[in-house]
Design an enzyme around this catalytic site. Structure first.
Site, PDB file in Angstrom:
ATOM      1  N   GLU A  79       1.392   6.836   7.586  1.00 15.42           N
ATOM      2  CA  GLU A  79       1.280   5.469   7.389  1.00 15.42           C
ATOM      3  C   GLU A  79       2.453   5.167   6.969  1.00 15.42           C
ATOM      4  O   GLU A  79       2.942   5.672   5.707  1.00 15.42           O
ATOM      5  CB  GLU A  79       0.130   4.705   6.753  1.00 15.42           C
ATOM      6  CG  GLU A  79       0.270   3.447   6.699  1.00 15.42           C
ATOM      7  CD  GLU A  79      -0.782   2.860   5.644  1.00 15.42           C
ATOM      8  OE1 GLU A  79      -1.271   3.634   4.823  1.00 15.42           O
ATOM      9  OE2 GLU A  79      -1.519   1.389   6.085  1.00 15.42           O
ATOM     10  N   LYS A 104      -9.358  -6.308 -10.752  1.00 17.25           N
ATOM     11  CA  LYS A 104      -8.151  -6.110 -11.064  1.00 17.25           C
ATOM     12  C   LYS A 104      -7.212  -6.162  -9.706  1.00 17.25           C
ATOM     13  O   LYS A 104      -7.253  -5.422  -9.087  1.00 17.25           O
ATOM     14  CB  LYS A 104      -7.973  -4.355 -11.579  1.00 17.25           C
ATOM     15  CG  LYS A 104      -6.878  -4.168 -12.320  1.00 17.25           C
ATOM     16  CD  LYS A 104      -5.455  -4.107 -11.640  1.00 17.25           C
ATOM     17  CE  LYS A 104      -5.197  -2.999 -10.718  1.00 17.25           C
ATOM     18  NZ  LYS A 104      -3.944  -3.183 -10.089  1.00 17.25           N
ATOM     19  N   CYS A 125      -2.651  -3.433   6.668  1.00 20.02           N
ATOM     20  CA  CYS A 125      -3.326  -2.095   7.036  1.00 20.02           C
ATOM     21  C   CYS A 125      -3.694  -1.881   8.673  1.00 20.02           C
ATOM     22  O   CYS A 125      -3.933  -0.844   9.195  1.00 20.02           O
ATOM     23  CB  CYS A 125      -4.765  -2.188   6.229  1.00 20.02           C
ATOM     24  SG  CYS A 125      -5.707  -3.581   6.540  1.00 20.02           S
ATOM     25  N   GLU A 161     -11.941   0.075   1.678  1.00 16.17           N
ATOM     26  CA  GLU A 161     -11.187  -0.266   2.974  1.00 16.17           C
ATOM     27  C   GLU A 161      -9.623   0.332   2.779  1.00 16.17           C
ATOM     28  O   GLU A 161      -8.914  -0.241   1.607  1.00 16.17           O
ATOM     29  CB  GLU A 161     -11.249  -1.732   2.953  1.00 16.17           C
ATOM     30  CG  GLU A 161     -12.415  -2.118   2.913  1.00 16.17           C
ATOM     31  CD  GLU A 161     -13.001  -1.831   4.417  1.00 16.17           C
ATOM     32  OE1 GLU A 161     -12.180  -1.547   5.450  1.00 16.17           O
ATOM     33  OE2 GLU A 161     -14.326  -2.072   4.480  1.00 16.17           O
TER      34      GLU A 161
END
Ligand code: NAD
Length: 521
Positions: free
Chosen positions: A397, A173, A286, A252
Site C-alpha cells: 500500500e 485517541k 484505505c 479496519e
C-alpha cells in the site's frame, strides 16, 4: 496566537505539560491549534472516568440514548459547512469530499437514532410451558478507540455513534493530524446531551505515546473493547494485546484495492472511475485503487485515455480552489513514503508513465492551480505501467497519488491477479458482461465490491470492512456494527417454582409405533 486546547476528560478540559501543534495540511505555516500530549496517567484517568460514566449511561433507556444521537445529527446538520471547512483546513481533503464526509456522520446518526427504539432482542420458545427464554443486547463497557487522519469525522462516527447508542462509554485517541476536528466532534457530543465522562478524548501521538498507552489499558483491565482504524502493522499489535485479554477488537486496516477494466467496458466511465479511485484525497484512502487491472485488448487504449485524463488533474490548495481533484499530503510521513515508492518502482522494473515526485515551482504539472506548492507537500499524479504481481509496487500500500496499470488476458486472469495481494478491503470491475461481473462478485477476496463504480465510497447503512490483511472480519455501519458493541445476554425466566432441568425433565412427545406406508394401501 493559535488556541491551546485540552483533552476532554470527564467533561473538563485537561492540559498536559507537553504540547504539539496541528497544522493546516495545505499551508504548514498556519497552526490550527496547540494540543496536549497525553501522559499514561491521563489516559488511565480517562478510562477510569469512563468506567464510572458507563454505570449511568448503560442504564439510560435506549430510546433516550437514541434521542441524544438524533440531536448529535442535528448539530452536524447545523455545523456542516463549518466542520467541512475545518476538515479541509486540517487534513487537506477537498471541500466537496469534506462535506460528503460530514453528511456521512449525519446519515450514521439518522440511522442509529431510530435504533434506540429497536435494539431488538428475541423471545425464544422454551422446552417448558412455565419458563420463558429471551435475549438482550447488552453494552460491553468501556471502548478504547484509535483512528486515522484521512476520515477524521466519518470513520470515528462509525464507531462512536453505535457504541454510544448501545450504552458503552468511550476513550478516543484521534489522529494527531486531525486533532482540531476531533475536538469539534467532542464538543458537539457534549452539546447533544451525552453526560460528562461518557466520551473522553485524549490527544497525542501513536507509538510510545497516547496511542500505545491506550492499548496498554487493555492489559490493565480498564477496557472491554478496542476499535481501531489505521495501518495493518498497528492493527496486528492491537489484535495481539486484545487476544491475550480475550477481547474481540474491531480492526479496519489497510488496502491495495484492485480495479478491473474488461475489454467490453464503457471506457469513458472506467477512466473516470479509475481516476477518482486512484487520486481522490490524493490516494490517501484505505479504499483507494492500488492496481488497475486492464484486459489486454483494450490495455493500450485505456492507458492512452487514462494518461490524458491524469495529465489534466487539477491539484492545489483545497481551501482556496474548490474544484481540485486533490490537495496536499496529510503529513510529511505519507509524503516521504510516497517519494520512496519511486525507487521501489524502478527497482521492480516497472515503467514510469507519468509523475515527477514533489510539486515545486520548477516542477509543476499541467493541472497545478495552487499558489505556492512548497507551502505544504504536494505530489505529482503518478502512473506506473508494466506492473506485475510479485512486484513490491503491486503488493505494498502506498498512501499517496500513485496507481499501477497491470495487463491481463481475460476474466480468469483478471480475478487471479486481483486476488494476488495480501489485502482484501475494496474492489471494482468495469464490464457490461453479466457473467464476468457475476464471476468477479463470486470469486473476489474482498469485503466490498463495486460493479461499474469506484473502489471508494461507502453508504452509512451497508457493512464496511475487509478480509485478509485489511481486517479481522468485523464490520462497521448499518445493523451489522451492533455486533461489535454489544454482547448477547440469554435469559431463562422460570416461574415453575421447582427444579426443572432442560433435556432431563423435558416432557418429550413419545412416538407411536412406526408406520409402514407401503403396507397401508
Ligand atoms: P497508523 O496506523 O500509523 O495510525 C493510525 C492511528 O494509530 C493514529 O491515531 C496513530 O496515532 C495511531 N498509532 C500509530 N502507531 C501506533 C502505535 N504503535 N500504537 C498505538 N497507536 C498508534 O495509520 P496511518 O498511516 O496514519 O493511516 C493510514 C492507514 O490507515 C492506511 O493503511 C489506511 O489504509 C488505513 N485506513 C483504514 C481504514 C479502514 O476503514 N479500513 C480507513 C482509513 C485508513
Amino acid at each position: 496566537m493559535p488556541h491551546t486546547f485540552g483533552h476532554l476528560i470527564a467533561g473538563k478540559e485537561v492540559a498536559s505539560a507537553t504540547t504539539f501543534e496541528s497544522r493546516n495540511a495545505s499551508d504548514l505555516a498556519d497552526v490550527v491549534g496547540v494540543f496536549p500530549e497525553a501522559t499514561r496517567e491521563q489516559v488511565r484517568e480517562a478510562c477510569i472516568v469512563a468506567r464510572e460514566a458507563f454505570k449511568i449511561w448503560s442504564k439510560t433507556p435506549a430510546p433516550i440514548r437514541g434521542e441524544v444521537i438524533g440531536r448529535l445529527g442535528d448539530a452536524f446538520v447545523r455545523e456542516k459547512d463549518a466542520l467541512a471547512r475545518l476538515v479541509t483546513r486540517e487534513m487537506g481533503k477537498t471541500f466537496k469530499e469534506a462535506r460528503g464526509s460530514v453528511q456521512e456522520v449525519i446519515d450514521t446518526c439518522r440511522f442509529f437514532q431510530s435504533e434506540g427504539r429497536r435494539l431488538y432482542g428475541q423471545t425464544v420458545p422454551s422446552e417448558f410451558s412455565n419458563k420463558e427464554l429471551s435475549t438482550y443486547r447488552r453494552p460491553l463497557g468501556v471502548v478504547g478507540m484509535i483512528t486515522a487522519s484521512n476520515f477524521p469525522l466519518a470513520v470515528p462516527s462509525w464507531k462512536i455513534v453505535p457504541a454510544l447508542l448501545a450504552g458503552n462509554a468511550i476513550v478516543w485517541k484521534p489522529s494527531s493530524d486531525a486533532s482540531a476536528v476531533a475536538y469539534a466532534f467532542g464538543k458537539l457530543i457534549e452539546e447533544a446531551g451525552v453526560p460528562a465522562g461518557v466520551v473522553n478524548i485524549v490527544f497525542g501521538g501513536g507509538r510510545g505515546a497516547a496511542g500505545s498507552f491506550l492499548i496498554d489499558m487493555m492489559d490493565e483491565g480498564l477496557l472491554n473493547k478496542f476499535a481501531f482504524t489505521g495501518s495493518t502493522a498497528v492493527g496486528r499489535v492491537i489484535g495481539e494485546v486484545a487476544g491475550r485479554n480475550l477481547l474481540h477488537p474491531t480492526l479496519e486496516l489497510g488496502g491495495k484495492n484492485p480495479l478491473v477494466v474488461m475489454r467490453d467496458a464503457d471506457l469513458d466511465n472506467a477512466v473516470q472511475g479509475a481516476l477518482f479511485s486512484a487520486f481522490a484525497t490524493g490516494g490517501q484512502r484505505c479504499t483507494s485503487a492500488g492496481n488497475v487491472i486492464v484486459d489486454a485488448p483494450i490495455y493500450d487504449e485505456f492507458a492512452k485515455r487514462f494518461l490524458a485524463a491524469v495529465a489534466e488533474i487539477r491539484i492545489g490548495d483545497p481551501n482556496q480552489v474548490t474544484d481540485v481533484l486533490y490537495g496536499p499530503f496529510i503529513n510529511e510521513r505519507f509524503f516521504e513514503d510516497w517519494v520512496a515508492h519511486y525507487d521501489v518502482g524502478v527497482a521492480d522494473g516497472a515503467t514510469l508513465l507519468h509523475g515527477r515526485k514533489r510539486i515545486t515551482p520548477d516542477n509543476l504539472p499541467l493541472g497545478w492551480v495552487g499558489t505556492d506548492p512548497e507551502a505544504a507537500y504536494y505530489g505529482w499524479p503518478t502512473v506506473w505501467g508494466d506492473v506485475r504481481p510479485g512486484m513490491k509496487l503491486f503488493q505494498n500500500e502506498v498512501f499517496g497519488p500513485t496507481i499501477n496499470l497491470v495487463r491481463v488476458d481475460g476474466i480468469d486472469e483478471a480475478i487471479d491477479v486481483a486476488n494476488a495481494v495480501d489485502y482484501g478491503l475494496s474492489s471494482a470491475i468495469y464490464t457490461m458482461n453479466r457473467d464476468w461481473a457475476f464471476q468477479f462478485k463470486d470469486r473476489i477476496e474482498a469485503g466490498m465490491t463495486s460493479i461499474n463504480n469506484t473502489t471508494v465510497g461507502a453508504e452509512a447503512h451497508l457493512p464496511f470492512g475487509g478480509v485478509k490483511g485489511s481486517g479481522n472480519g468485523t464490520r462497521e455501519s448499518g445493523i451489522w456494527v451492533l455486533e461489535s458493541y454489544t454482547y448477547w445476554h440469554a435469559v431463562n425466566d422460570d416461574v415453575s417454582g421447582k427444579l426443572q432441568l432442560a433435556q432431563m425433565d423435558t416432557a418429550y412427545a413419545e412416538p407411536k409405533g412406526a408406520v409402514d406406508v407401503a403396507s397401508l394401501v
